[in-house]
Scaffold this active site. Structure first.
Site, PDB file in Angstrom:
ATOM      1  N   LYS A  37       0.851  -1.193   0.000  1.00  0.00           N
ATOM      2  CA  LYS A  37       0.000   0.000   0.000  1.00  0.00           C
ATOM      3  C   LYS A  37       0.886   1.242   0.000  1.00  0.00           C
ATOM      4  O   LYS A  37       1.809   1.359   0.803  1.00  0.00           O
ATOM      5  CB  LYS A  37      -0.902   0.020   1.234  1.00  0.00           C
ATOM      6  CG  LYS A  37      -1.822   1.242   1.278  1.00  0.00           C
ATOM      7  CD  LYS A  37      -2.812   1.174   2.427  1.00  0.00           C
ATOM      8  CE  LYS A  37      -2.273   1.759   3.707  1.00  0.00           C
ATOM      9  NZ  LYS A  37      -2.050   3.209   3.682  1.00  0.00           N
ATOM     10  N   ASP A  64      -3.537   4.325  -1.910  1.00  0.00           N
ATOM     11  CA  ASP A  64      -4.468   4.765  -0.851  1.00  0.00           C
ATOM     12  C   ASP A  64      -4.477   6.296  -0.801  1.00  0.00           C
ATOM     13  O   ASP A  64      -3.868   6.902   0.074  1.00  0.00           O
ATOM     14  CB  ASP A  64      -3.983   4.144   0.466  1.00  0.00           C
ATOM     15  CG  ASP A  64      -4.784   4.573   1.678  1.00  0.00           C
ATOM     16  OD1 ASP A  64      -5.925   5.043   1.516  1.00  0.00           O
ATOM     17  OD2 ASP A  64      -4.254   4.427   2.798  1.00  0.00           O
ATOM     18  N   LYS A  66      -7.500   8.065  -1.090  1.00  0.00           N
ATOM     19  CA  LYS A  66      -8.802   8.476  -0.501  1.00  0.00           C
ATOM     20  C   LYS A  66      -9.390   9.707  -1.192  1.00  0.00           C
ATOM     21  O   LYS A  66      -9.605  10.750  -0.572  1.00  0.00           O
ATOM     22  CB  LYS A  66      -8.657   8.744   0.993  1.00  0.00           C
ATOM     23  CG  LYS A  66      -8.179   7.555   1.813  1.00  0.00           C
ATOM     24  CD  LYS A  66      -8.173   7.886   3.303  1.00  0.00           C
ATOM     25  CE  LYS A  66      -7.706   6.723   4.161  1.00  0.00           C
ATOM     26  NZ  LYS A  66      -6.257   6.469   4.078  1.00  0.00           N
ATOM     27  N   ASP A  69     -13.995  14.557  -3.878  1.00  0.00           N
ATOM     28  CA  ASP A  69     -14.078  15.824  -4.627  1.00  0.00           C
ATOM     29  C   ASP A  69     -15.356  15.763  -5.460  1.00  0.00           C
ATOM     30  O   ASP A  69     -16.159  14.833  -5.304  1.00  0.00           O
ATOM     31  CB  ASP A  69     -12.815  15.971  -5.506  1.00  0.00           C
ATOM     32  CG  ASP A  69     -12.425  17.422  -5.720  1.00  0.00           C
ATOM     33  OD1 ASP A  69     -13.316  18.234  -6.053  1.00  0.00           O
ATOM     34  OD2 ASP A  69     -11.223  17.753  -5.583  1.00  0.00           O
ATOM     35  N   THR A 123     -11.177   5.443  11.045  1.00  0.00           N
ATOM     36  CA  THR A 123     -11.126   4.818  12.372  1.00  0.00           C
ATOM     37  C   THR A 123     -10.541   5.755  13.423  1.00  0.00           C
ATOM     38  O   THR A 123     -10.616   5.478  14.612  1.00  0.00           O
ATOM     39  CB  THR A 123     -10.302   3.510  12.335  1.00  0.00           C
ATOM     40  OG1 THR A 123      -9.045   3.790  11.718  1.00  0.00           O
ATOM     41  CG2 THR A 123     -11.007   2.436  11.560  1.00  0.00           C
ATOM     42  N   ARG A 214       3.584  -1.140  10.476  1.00  0.00           N
ATOM     43  CA  ARG A 214       4.769  -1.231  11.337  1.00  0.00           C
ATOM     44  C   ARG A 214       5.101  -2.605  11.918  1.00  0.00           C
ATOM     45  O   ARG A 214       6.293  -2.905  12.060  1.00  0.00           O
ATOM     46  CB  ARG A 214       4.662  -0.156  12.435  1.00  0.00           C
ATOM     47  CG  ARG A 214       4.871   1.235  11.841  1.00  0.00           C
ATOM     48  CD  ARG A 214       4.314   2.322  12.722  1.00  0.00           C
ATOM     49  NE  ARG A 214       2.856   2.267  12.754  1.00  0.00           N
ATOM     50  CZ  ARG A 214       2.101   3.118  13.442  1.00  0.00           C
ATOM     51  NH1 ARG A 214       2.682   4.066  14.157  1.00  0.00           N
ATOM     52  NH2 ARG A 214       0.789   3.019  13.411  1.00  0.00           N
TER      53      ARG A 214
HETATM   54  O1  C5P Z   1       1.673   0.740  10.837  1.00  0.00           O
HETATM   55  P1  C5P Z   1       0.195   0.422  10.816  1.00  0.00           P
HETATM   56  O2  C5P Z   1      -0.109  -1.052  10.746  1.00  0.00           O
HETATM   57  O3  C5P Z   1      -0.552   1.124  11.943  1.00  0.00           O
HETATM   58  O4  C5P Z   1      -0.314   1.059   9.431  1.00  0.00           O
HETATM   59  C1  C5P Z   1      -1.658   1.066   9.079  1.00  0.00           C
HETATM   60  C2  C5P Z   1      -1.813   1.731   7.747  1.00  0.00           C
HETATM   61  O5  C5P Z   1      -3.200   1.814   7.469  1.00  0.00           O
HETATM   62  C3  C5P Z   1      -1.286   3.163   7.680  1.00  0.00           C
HETATM   63  O6  C5P Z   1      -0.828   3.373   6.345  1.00  0.00           O
HETATM   64  C4  C5P Z   1      -2.488   3.999   7.973  1.00  0.00           C
HETATM   65  O7  C5P Z   1      -2.440   5.266   7.350  1.00  0.00           O
HETATM   66  C5  C5P Z   1      -3.593   3.157   7.340  1.00  0.00           C
HETATM   67  N1  C5P Z   1      -4.904   3.389   7.903  1.00  0.00           N
HETATM   68  C6  C5P Z   1      -5.235   3.192   9.234  1.00  0.00           C
HETATM   69  N2  C5P Z   1      -6.498   3.422   9.679  1.00  0.00           N
HETATM   70  C7  C5P Z   1      -7.427   3.834   8.807  1.00  0.00           C
HETATM   71  C8  C5P Z   1      -7.127   4.025   7.459  1.00  0.00           C
HETATM   72  C9  C5P Z   1      -5.837   3.782   7.023  1.00  0.00           C
HETATM   73  O8  C5P Z   1      -4.391   2.801  10.027  1.00  0.00           O
HETATM   74  N3  C5P Z   1      -8.649   4.036   9.226  1.00  0.00           N
END
Ligand code: C5P
Length: 236
Positions: A37, A64, A66, A69, A123, A214
């Site tokens: 992603k 991603d 999002k 518009d 979220t 992460r």
């Molecule tokens: O490192 P981690 O597992 O927290 O990364 C989650 C990924 O998903 C990040 O790129 C974050 O921007 C994305 N994301 C999220 N919650 C959302 C939408 C996207 O954590 N509601």
């Protein structure tokens, strides 16, 4: 279009401030084991060529960005994203039916199109946040309502929290895709995520694809971390 083709189900979120560590990580990963992603930070810094490089390396890429518009602008942006050869793109369901249908119609003109999924309620937003923004009802009620609207507007699926996945799954058709971030394997650090689920629990709640950053990207051995997650999923 292979919408039912789910494996690999893990989408690794590449969130790095520079391209080198991203390429180092990607060199250690395998397109048969995961998808990738690219979000707003890396796309804004490194642009379409960064995305195209990942596609050239054989990875399915979820771009991603999002989009949100007016319908014409979003449709054109989706067509531009499709030109990069990505596997999945997204927009905000709150952009409304005409915006979603316009994007879907534009993509359907292409010989091969990316999957198009809709973000419901971010979220990061809690009850007070959505109330302040003028939404009535609970976050999950709004997620379900927007998921239904997204399905009726021709989207392939939605992005939601794994904690909302079971409610959404009960409200939409079986083939409608659920993409869930906020996933943490048993032993992983929470980082700034709070409302989380393990990979197995997220899949059992009805998620099709898991966005994980992460716990893989910051691991001393990212491939091993990915393989441990795949083992956990298969053992379930
Ligand atoms: O490192 P981690 O597992 O927290 O990364 C989650 C990924 O998903 C990040 O790129 C974050 O921007 C994305 N994301 C999220 N919650 C959302 C939408 C996207 O954590 N509601």
């Amino acid at each position: 279009m292979t919408i039912m083709e789910k494996a690999p189900r893990i989408i690794v979120a590449l969130d790095f401030p520079s391209a080198e560590p991203a390429f180092e990580l990607v060199a250690a990963l395998d397109p048969t084991l995961c998808r990738l992603k690219v979000g707003k930070e890396m796309f804004t810094r490194f642009g379409p060529s960064f995305v195209e490089t990942l596609v050239t390396k054989g990875f399915d890429v979820f771009l991603d960005l999002k989009f949100h518009d007016i319908p014409n602008t979003v449709a054109a942006a989706c067509a531009a994203a499709a030109d990069l050869g990505v596997w999945m793109i997204n927009l905000h369901a709150s952009g409304g039916r005409r915006m979603m249908e316009g994007a879907r119609d534009r993509l359907e003109r292409l010989p091969q199109r990316p999957l198009l999924v809709a973000v419901t309620i971010l979220t990061s937003l809690e009850q007070e946040d959505i109330a302040e923004a003028g939404f009535t009802g609970t976050p999950v009620a709004n997620v379900v309502r927007l998921a239904r609207l997204a399905e009726r507007s021709g989207m392939d699926g939605i992005v939601c929290s794994p904690l909302e996945a079971a409610d959404v799954r009960a409200a939409v058709s079986p083939g409608f895709l659920l993409v869930t971030p906020g996933v943490r394997p048993g032993q992983a650090a929470l980082n700034d995520q709070r409302r989380i689920m393990t990979p197995s629990d997220a899949l059992n709640s009805g998620a099709d694809y898991l966005v994980i950053g992460r716990p893989i990207t910051a691991a001393p051995d990212p491939l091993q971390s990915l393989q441990d997650i795949l083992t956990e999923i298969r053992a379930d």
